[in-house]
Scaffold this motif. Structure first.
Motif, PDB file in Angstrom:
ATOM      1  N   SER A 218     -26.930  -4.188 -72.311  1.00 53.65           N
ATOM      2  CA  SER A 218     -25.931  -5.393 -72.096  1.00 53.65           C
ATOM      3  C   SER A 218     -26.868  -6.373 -72.105  1.00 53.65           C
ATOM      4  O   SER A 218     -26.446  -7.550 -72.808  1.00 53.65           O
ATOM      5  CB  SER A 218     -25.264  -5.182 -70.816  1.00 53.65           C
ATOM      6  N   ARG A 221     -28.021  -7.384 -75.659  1.00 53.58           N
ATOM      7  CA  ARG A 221     -26.912  -7.839 -76.700  1.00 53.58           C
ATOM      8  C   ARG A 221     -26.522  -9.270 -76.173  1.00 53.58           C
ATOM      9  O   ARG A 221     -26.286 -10.111 -77.106  1.00 53.58           O
ATOM     10  CB  ARG A 221     -25.691  -7.114 -76.493  1.00 53.58           C
ATOM     11  N   GLU A 271     -19.553 -16.906 -76.302  1.00 53.08           N
ATOM     12  CA  GLU A 271     -18.689 -16.541 -74.975  1.00 53.08           C
ATOM     13  C   GLU A 271     -17.930 -15.187 -74.717  1.00 53.08           C
ATOM     14  O   GLU A 271     -18.068 -14.662 -73.737  1.00 53.08           O
ATOM     15  CB  GLU A 271     -17.796 -17.844 -74.627  1.00 53.08           C
ATOM     16  N   ARG A 272     -17.551 -14.602 -75.965  1.00 52.41           N
ATOM     17  CA  ARG A 272     -16.784 -13.530 -75.822  1.00 52.41           C
ATOM     18  C   ARG A 272     -17.953 -12.365 -75.690  1.00 52.41           C
ATOM     19  O   ARG A 272     -17.870 -11.408 -75.102  1.00 52.41           O
ATOM     20  CB  ARG A 272     -16.157 -13.377 -77.339  1.00 52.41           C
ATOM     21  N   THR A 273     -18.949 -12.706 -76.403  1.00 53.17           N
ATOM     22  CA  THR A 273     -20.279 -11.505 -76.049  1.00 53.17           C
ATOM     23  C   THR A 273     -20.624 -11.462 -74.540  1.00 53.17           C
ATOM     24  O   THR A 273     -20.791 -10.483 -73.968  1.00 53.17           O
ATOM     25  CB  THR A 273     -21.446 -12.010 -76.939  1.00 53.17           C
ATOM     26  N   ARG A 274     -20.729 -12.912 -73.890  1.00 50.95           N
ATOM     27  CA  ARG A 274     -21.045 -12.741 -72.468  1.00 50.95           C
ATOM     28  C   ARG A 274     -20.042 -11.882 -71.495  1.00 50.95           C
ATOM     29  O   ARG A 274     -20.481 -11.297 -70.631  1.00 50.95           O
ATOM     30  CB  ARG A 274     -21.246 -14.263 -72.250  1.00 50.95           C
ATOM     31  N   LYS A 275     -18.616 -12.286 -72.033  1.00 54.90           N
ATOM     32  CA  LYS A 275     -17.785 -11.749 -71.313  1.00 54.90           C
ATOM     33  C   LYS A 275     -17.730 -10.049 -71.482  1.00 54.90           C
ATOM     34  O   LYS A 275     -17.698  -9.379 -70.593  1.00 54.90           O
ATOM     35  CB  LYS A 275     -16.431 -12.431 -71.861  1.00 54.90           C
ATOM     36  N   ASP A 276     -17.894  -9.770 -72.870  1.00 51.79           N
ATOM     37  CA  ASP A 276     -17.812  -8.313 -73.116  1.00 51.79           C
ATOM     38  C   ASP A 276     -18.922  -7.439 -72.573  1.00 51.79           C
ATOM     39  O   ASP A 276     -18.620  -6.223 -72.446  1.00 51.79           O
ATOM     40  CB  ASP A 276     -17.741  -8.219 -74.685  1.00 51.79           C
ATOM     41  N   PHE A 277     -20.151  -8.053 -72.574  1.00 49.44           N
ATOM     42  CA  PHE A 277     -21.275  -7.437 -72.385  1.00 49.44           C
ATOM     43  C   PHE A 277     -21.820  -7.854 -70.873  1.00 49.44           C
ATOM     44  O   PHE A 277     -22.778  -6.973 -70.252  1.00 49.44           O
ATOM     45  CB  PHE A 277     -22.401  -7.661 -73.144  1.00 49.44           C
ATOM     46  N   HIS A 287     -15.128   0.682 -66.352  1.00 51.21           N
ATOM     47  CA  HIS A 287     -16.067  -0.193 -66.929  1.00 51.21           C
ATOM     48  C   HIS A 287     -17.085   0.923 -67.497  1.00 51.21           C
ATOM     49  O   HIS A 287     -17.665   1.695 -66.765  1.00 51.21           O
ATOM     50  CB  HIS A 287     -16.527  -1.426 -66.134  1.00 51.21           C
ATOM     51  N   ARG A 288     -17.831   0.655 -68.571  1.00 50.13           N
ATOM     52  CA  ARG A 288     -18.789   1.440 -69.218  1.00 50.13           C
ATOM     53  C   ARG A 288     -20.117   1.494 -68.300  1.00 50.13           C
ATOM     54  O   ARG A 288     -20.858   2.436 -68.401  1.00 50.13           O
ATOM     55  CB  ARG A 288     -19.201   0.931 -70.572  1.00 50.13           C
TER      56      ARG A 288
END
Length: 411
Positions: A218, A221, A271-277, A287-288
């Motif tokens: 995480s 990424r 921002e999507r990457t920050r949210k997803d990871f 959650h993983r």
């Protein structure tokens, strides 16, 4: 082994028949020179006598004695091996393989003494009878119950923990599992309860690796995405896009608008990457990261509460619903939770190194993944062919009392 001259006399005139004797092999099932040392003449005679006893027990079966469509033959080999596969220093023990074959006649040969032998790579169905060979953990794991409970079981390995497999019945004084039948001289079982302490130790080590790997992945990424948005990278990417797009967007104003839109898309992706990871602060069993982290915390908490004597208590496994994948599995002390599946392991003391080298302590009948035990314990096989189709009638009809006498076991 037959001498070259004798082998020259071997003929291919084999039909649908049953071999009158056992083909003795000087090499083991893996076609290697066998054993820690060569067998003595007395040990060879003993092994051959035992193989002959098994052959007689097989021929007590009408289905094996009177073939329908195959040539029926028996091979055997023996070796002196350490009594523990995991500890080469253990005392040696005589191990023997007796294999029943159902062979397409063209893939068998007749020796000058009339005994049938199989061709390597031919069309055979086989059932394996092996003395003093401890079943591997992966051979005992039950496909119907293994689910998410198996821990540390590897192919060709004796260690690990797994859910109690189904006991499908009794045969010859032994226990029928799906993929193996196990008989012991003293009547004891092949499995023992998995101690909760050792199982939790394994689970904690496993989950620590999962959690650490998830944290690292995480972080890497997110850092990778943020590194792409430094002023220098943004300027470099804008210049590259401008060079590539200026031929198709010649208006400077429109080109600037297009470049600005691409930059906004990059910001949205960051921002999507920050949210997803990003790892959420609030624990979430779906959650993983949090799913294995919660399982790790539960294992650590229980392990810390156990006394030295408590660590030896039997373990069982259960599943808490609502968790991601298999991370809802919890291992607890047997008897402390309802609907808990007993956890077991292969006994480490199945072969006693203090016993005489030549004594048979254990007999295992292996189906090698065919799960014939399910048919052996249930209704007749749906097909007359295949390993189970041939093997199940043999196992039902053969003279198990003769087998026990051959092994020197009590009736």
């Amino acid at each position: 082994m037959l001498a070259a001259a004798a082998w020259a006399q071997v003929t291919a005139d084999v039909g649908v028949e049953s071999s009158p004797g056992v083909a003795w092999m000087a090499h083991g099932p893996d076609t290697r020179a066998v054993g820690a040392r060569p067998l003595s003449a007395a040990e060879v005679r003993l092994a051959q006598q035992r193989a002959a006893g098994f052959h007689a027990a097989f021929r007590a079966s009408a289905s094996f004695r009177t073939p329908r469509d195959r040539a029926h033959l028996v091979t055997s080999s023996a070796a002196i091996e350490p009594s523990s596969a995991s500890n080469r220093a253990r005392a040696p023990i005589l191990q023997q393989s007796i294999t029943a074959y159902w062979t397409v006649p063209r893939d068998a040969r007749r020796r000058p003494d009339g005994v049938l032998t199989p061709l390597l790579g031919g069309a055979h169905d086989l059932v394996y009878f092996e003395t003093n060979r401890v079943p591997r953990a992966d051979q005992l794991v039950d496909r119907a119950t293994e689910g998410d409970f198996t821990r540390g079981v590897t192919v060709r390995g004796h260690g690990g923990f797994f859910a109690q497999p189904r006991v499908l019945g009794q045969l010859g004084g032994g226990t029928v599992f799906a993929d193996v039948v196990v008989l012991s001289r003293d009547g004891s079982g092949v499995l023992e309860p998995a101690p909760i302490g050792a199982l939790l130790d394994f689970e904690i080590e496993r989950l620590q690796g999962v959690v650490a790997q998830t944290e690292q992945a995480s972080g890497e990424r997110i850092k990778e995405a943020e590194d792409q948005m430094t002023p220098a990278r943004v300027a470099e990417r804008r210049a590259a896009r401008e060079l590539a797009w200026q031929r198709e967007t010649r208006d400077p104003v429109l080109l600037a608008q297009r470049l600005d839109a691409a930059h906004r898309t990059d910001l949205t992706a960051l921002e999507r990457t920050r949210k997803d990871f990003a790892i959420p602060a609030q624990p979430d069993p779906r959650h993983r990261y949090w799913a294995p982290k919660l399982a790790l915390d539960a294992a650590r908490t229980l392990a810390a509460s156990l006394t030295p004597d408590g660590r030896a208590q039997p373990a069982c496994g259960l599943v808490e619903p609502g968790h991601l994948g298999a991370y809802g599995v919890r291992f607890v002390v047997a008897g402390t939770a309802p609907n808990c599946v007993p956890m077991v392991q292969v006994r480490s003391d199945l072969l006693d190194p203090r016993r005489p080298l030549e004594e048979v302590q254990l007999l295992a009948v292996f189906f090698r993944g065919s799960l014939c035990g399910e048919l052996l314990a249930g209704s007749p096989p749906p097909s007359s062919a295949g390993r189970c189709g041939y093997g199940v009638p043999l196992l039902r009809e053969m003279d198990w009392s003769l087998v026990r006498r051959t092994l020197g076991w009590p009736p």
